[in-house]
Design an enzyme around this catalytic site. Sequence first.
Site, PDB file in Angstrom:
ATOM      1  N   MET A 117      73.486  26.785  53.523  1.00 28.66           N
ATOM      2  CA  MET A 117      72.802  26.183  52.798  1.00 28.66           C
ATOM      3  C   MET A 117      71.572  26.003  53.161  1.00 28.66           C
ATOM      4  O   MET A 117      71.124  25.489  54.279  1.00 28.66           O
ATOM      5  CB  MET A 117      73.520  24.801  52.493  1.00 28.66           C
ATOM      6  CG  MET A 117      72.705  24.215  51.236  1.00 28.66           C
ATOM      7  SD  MET A 117      73.849  22.801  50.589  1.00 28.66           S
ATOM      8  CE  MET A 117      73.515  22.977  48.946  1.00 28.66           C
ATOM      9  N   CYS A 118      70.315  26.295  52.386  1.00 32.50           N
ATOM     10  CA  CYS A 118      69.107  25.900  52.851  1.00 32.50           C
ATOM     11  C   CYS A 118      68.587  24.872  52.301  1.00 32.50           C
ATOM     12  O   CYS A 118      68.389  24.612  51.063  1.00 32.50           O
ATOM     13  CB  CYS A 118      68.250  27.341  52.246  1.00 32.50           C
ATOM     14  SG  CYS A 118      66.608  27.223  52.455  1.00 32.50           S
TER      15      CYS A 118
END
Lengths: 403, 151
Positions: free
Chosen positions: B87-88
Amino acid sequence: MAPSRSSRTSLQSVDLRALDYLASPSANLLCPICHSPLITPVQTRCLHTFCSACISLSLERSLTCPVDRKDLSHDDVTPAPIMITNLVNDLVVLCPNRERGCGASCARWLVESHVREDCGYALVKCAKDGCDGMVERKDVEEECVHEEVGCQFCELSVRRLDLDSHHRECPKLSSECPHCAESFLNPDLSIHIADCPAEIIDCPASHFGCPYTSPRSDIDAHTSNCHFVALTPILQLHTERITTLELENRTIRQKLELLTPPRPLPTPSSSTTISSSSNPPANDGSSTNRDMTSEMQDYTYHLYSEYEQLRADVERLNAQIRELDVKQDMARINEGLRYNDEMTGMRAAMNGLRMQLHWLVASRRETGAGSGGAGGGASRSVAGGSAGDGRRMSDSVRQVMKL
Amino acid sequence: MAAVKRVAKELAELDSQPINGVSVGASDSDILKWNIVMTGPPDTPYAGGIFTLVLELPPEYPFKAPSLRFTTKIYHPNVSNDDKGAMCLGILRSDTWKPASRIRQVLEHAAALLKEPNIDDAVETAIAEQYKNNHEDFVKTAKDWTRKNAK
């Protein structure tokens, strides 16, 4: 002995970070890095406060403030105002030897001296020279507790420290039965307790409702004329039947739920409370069963909803296909009509051309039959023909029709 | 060692005051590895889905940022569409992470991203494009994935 005890200092070190606080301290006194109450608080140029050790660790990795990421160097860190230091040092902590039994609590700045000098549960060096063992301060005696001594009853040798716990289970020693107060050797005690005649036990039919209790030795006299015991076989049979019926009922209900359209969760809770109130003994046995069935119920619901979803999908697809069918039919009919129109048009055009051909052939014959040398006349009639084409053509059509 | 104490504190705090739609628990053997379960927020294509994530804390925590990845496959512009499911999150980037940041903030950011993807900071640019230009198709695929992978 007292002076020698208190003079003994503990080498146990106190990890201030691991201390438990009596009351949870104000969030303002927590270090943003370790989230514990500040230890040796320091302040940065940007006015944030940290534990001295935490900010050093942080600056080793990155020369920025851990809160606002502003540039920061080791020189920008100065001791925090003395008031903050005092506030955190005055927080009341529990003695780190709490797990061993010390119930003391004191201000944080005093805890080190408490452990070093007072705490009865702090580990100190054993009294005997040459012994490296550690012992709780309250247990320090003139003799070394780490020495092995022979048990005076059996031939085992144990450390003096463990002598008390050994005596509780030494096979040569006897202990009292908690029920009849008679003494037995430790290995035999558990065998005796299992059928001590003095132990107060319940009537064997107690789970059917007999309230009678008596010492084990007298229970036989009771069971011979207890009504509950007499009825036990029948009651047992009924309980078993009720359990199987309940189980059957549940599976049938599940099947029913699966077959009827979905509705908000049915009321298994109310039905089970009815069954449990009418039949308390069966309740215990079926509780695990109920867990399982409720799990199964969830599963069947899941399957059912999946099935419903798939059905809805299929219905939707069917409708779409039907719609497409109709559309295609319409398109085909429209196309057919258009082709029909076009065809009649073509046919008409072709008829027209045929007429024209006939007329041309007829006119050629006429000119050929009338005058042989009237080439100019022929060319004139062609030129005139193109001008009065429509009328003449229709005339010629009429001629042809007549023919 | 200091890390473990702080992590235990943060875990206890999240336990007593949980974030809506997020439940956390350390894995049995390792307090630096958290198993997280997020429920898809209502009114999003993820509604009804149950997503599992793993939060890994480096031994240098809090001086180094934790990492967060989805173990349930999810169709989302800010989650990499591969085995990692990384997840960014802006807050986790090494140039924005600061030791004063907390795991709670990280999880709150992640939960917010489920509600409203951050298109300008997408890892899956194709999904982001679709989100912007062909929203209906995006919603359809995301719902499909939720139904297939996150039940």
